[in-house]
Write a protein that holds these residues in place. Structure first.
Motif, PDB file in Angstrom:
ATOM      1  N   GLU A  35      40.667  70.459  90.038  1.00 40.29           N
ATOM      2  CA  GLU A  35      41.548  71.347  90.797  1.00 40.29           C
ATOM      3  C   GLU A  35      42.979  71.263  90.268  1.00 40.29           C
ATOM      4  O   GLU A  35      43.684  72.268  90.204  1.00 40.29           O
ATOM      5  N   GLU A  36      43.407  70.065  89.876  1.00 36.65           N
ATOM      6  CA  GLU A  36      44.761  69.885  89.334  1.00 36.65           C
ATOM      7  C   GLU A  36      44.951  70.671  88.046  1.00 36.65           C
ATOM      8  O   GLU A  36      45.992  71.292  87.839  1.00 36.65           O
ATOM      9  N   GLU A  37      43.955  70.636  87.164  1.00 33.05           N
ATOM     10  CA  GLU A  37      44.055  71.368  85.900  1.00 33.05           C
ATOM     11  C   GLU A  37      44.087  72.868  86.136  1.00 33.05           C
ATOM     12  O   GLU A  37      44.867  73.590  85.493  1.00 33.05           O
ATOM     13  N   ARG A  58      45.118  74.407  88.876  1.00 32.06           N
ATOM     14  CA  ARG A  58      46.411  74.740  89.498  1.00 32.06           C
ATOM     15  C   ARG A  58      47.547  74.698  88.481  1.00 32.06           C
ATOM     16  O   ARG A  58      48.439  75.547  88.499  1.00 32.06           O
TER      17      ARG A  58
END
Length: 89
Positions: free
Chosen positions: A17-19, A21
């Motif tokens: 999810e971080e990548e 976003r």
């Protein structure tokens, strides 16, 4: 700005999810021209990042391939080698 957007599809392990976003943030920065929006534009900017991230997540979840997943470390090593040839060691 967009140099930081990386391919997220067909990797093992899958994109986090971080990548997703971070890529959405870079995309919105590029098209808006803002590295950091003013207080007036912050709500619209953040909403756009959320929407782009959701669309990217949906896209990554719906794509289909028969190719084996790529290894992140191997791809990073290839990129490093290309950069060394291009820019020198």
């Amino acid at each position: 700005m967009c140099r930081n957007i990386k391919t997220l599809y067909n990797f093992s392990p899958p994109a986090s999810e971080e990548e997703i976003r971070a890529s959405a943030l870079q995309f919105v920065r590029k098209i808006s021209g803002f590295n950091r929006p003013s207080q007036t534009n912050e709500e619209a900017f953040n909403k756009a990042v959320d929407q782009v991230a959701a669309a990217a997540h949906e896209l990554l979840g719906s794509l289909v391939t028969l190719a084996p997943p790529r290894d992140r470390e191997a791809e990073a090593a290839k990129a490093k080698a290309r950069n060394a040839l291009r820019f020198g060691a």
